[in-house]
Design a protein around this motif. Structure first.
Motif, short mmCIF file in Angstrom:
data_model
loop_
_atom_site.label_atom_id
_atom_site.label_comp_id
_atom_site.label_asym_id
_atom_site.label_seq_id
_atom_site.Cartn_x
_atom_site.Cartn_y
_atom_site.Cartn_z
N VAL A 1 -22.34 16.42 12.65
CA VAL A 1 -23.39 16.18 11.66
C VAL A 1 -23.20 14.75 11.18
O VAL A 1 -22.19 14.43 10.55
N ASP A 2 -24.14 13.89 11.51
CA ASP A 2 -24.05 12.46 11.18
C ASP A 2 -22.75 11.85 11.69
O ASP A 2 -22.10 11.05 11.01
N GLY A 3 -22.32 12.23 12.89
CA GLY A 3 -21.12 11.68 13.50
C GLY A 3 -19.82 12.23 12.92
O GLY A 3 -18.75 11.71 13.20
N THR A 4 -19.90 13.28 12.12
CA THR A 4 -18.71 13.86 11.49
C THR A 4 -18.50 15.28 12.00
O THR A 4 -19.43 16.08 12.03
N LEU A 5 -17.26 15.56 12.37
CA LEU A 5 -16.88 16.89 12.83
C LEU A 5 -16.18 17.61 11.68
O LEU A 5 -15.26 17.06 11.07
N THR A 6 -16.61 18.83 11.36
CA THR A 6 -16.02 19.60 10.26
C THR A 6 -15.47 20.91 10.79
O THR A 6 -16.13 21.60 11.55
N VAL A 7 -14.24 21.23 10.39
CA VAL A 7 -13.57 22.47 10.77
C VAL A 7 -13.14 23.17 9.48
O VAL A 7 -12.60 22.52 8.58
#
Length: 136
Positions: A65-71
């Motif tokens: 999402v907008d170049g950001t990976l979230t875990v």
């Protein structure tokens, strides 16, 4: 099995958020922020080469999402263990995404496969030919 390279992501590139977890823990979960969300910017990282960034962006495109990976992790009762689990999952995802694609070895169809294909074409041709009406 392909060996997955180890990816080391610097702590300064990680962004942590904590919230209340709905997982195990009884009344404990109602009072402590044990759920962990770990965010990491693929575009701004120094852990990967430009080629690896491009490959990772292509493979992780649905998760970015907008170049950001979230875990996120809320498996454990303690924030510390959830932090470890989230970091391990992030590093695993990135490591799998930067494995170079396996080169395709060119092969030739077997003689039997060629004969079966040509035989099927011939049968199909005969079927269609038998449906034709003669206008003579």
């Amino acid at each position: 099995m392909t060996r997955v390279p180890r990816v080391q992501i610097d702590d300064s590139e990680l962004s942590w958020r904590f919230s209340r977890s709905s997982g195990p823990g009884g009344q404990h979960v109602n009072t402590s922020d044990t759920r962990v969300e770990l965010s990491w910017s693929l575009a701004e990282t120094a852990a990967l080469t430009p080629a690896q960034k491009e490959l990772a962006a292509r493979r992780l495109g649905g998760r970015l999402v907008d170049g950001t990976l979230t875990v996120a992790s809320s498996t454990y009762r303690s924030q510390h263990r959830n932090r470890e689990a989230a970091r391990a999952r992030l590093e695993e995802l990135v490591a799998e995404a930067v494995v170079p694609p396996k080169a395709r070895r060119r092969t030739r169809p077997t003689r039997g496969a060629v004969e079966r294909r040509l035989g099927a074409k011939k049968r199909r041709s005969e079927t269609k030919k038998s449906r034709r009406t003669s206008w003579d």
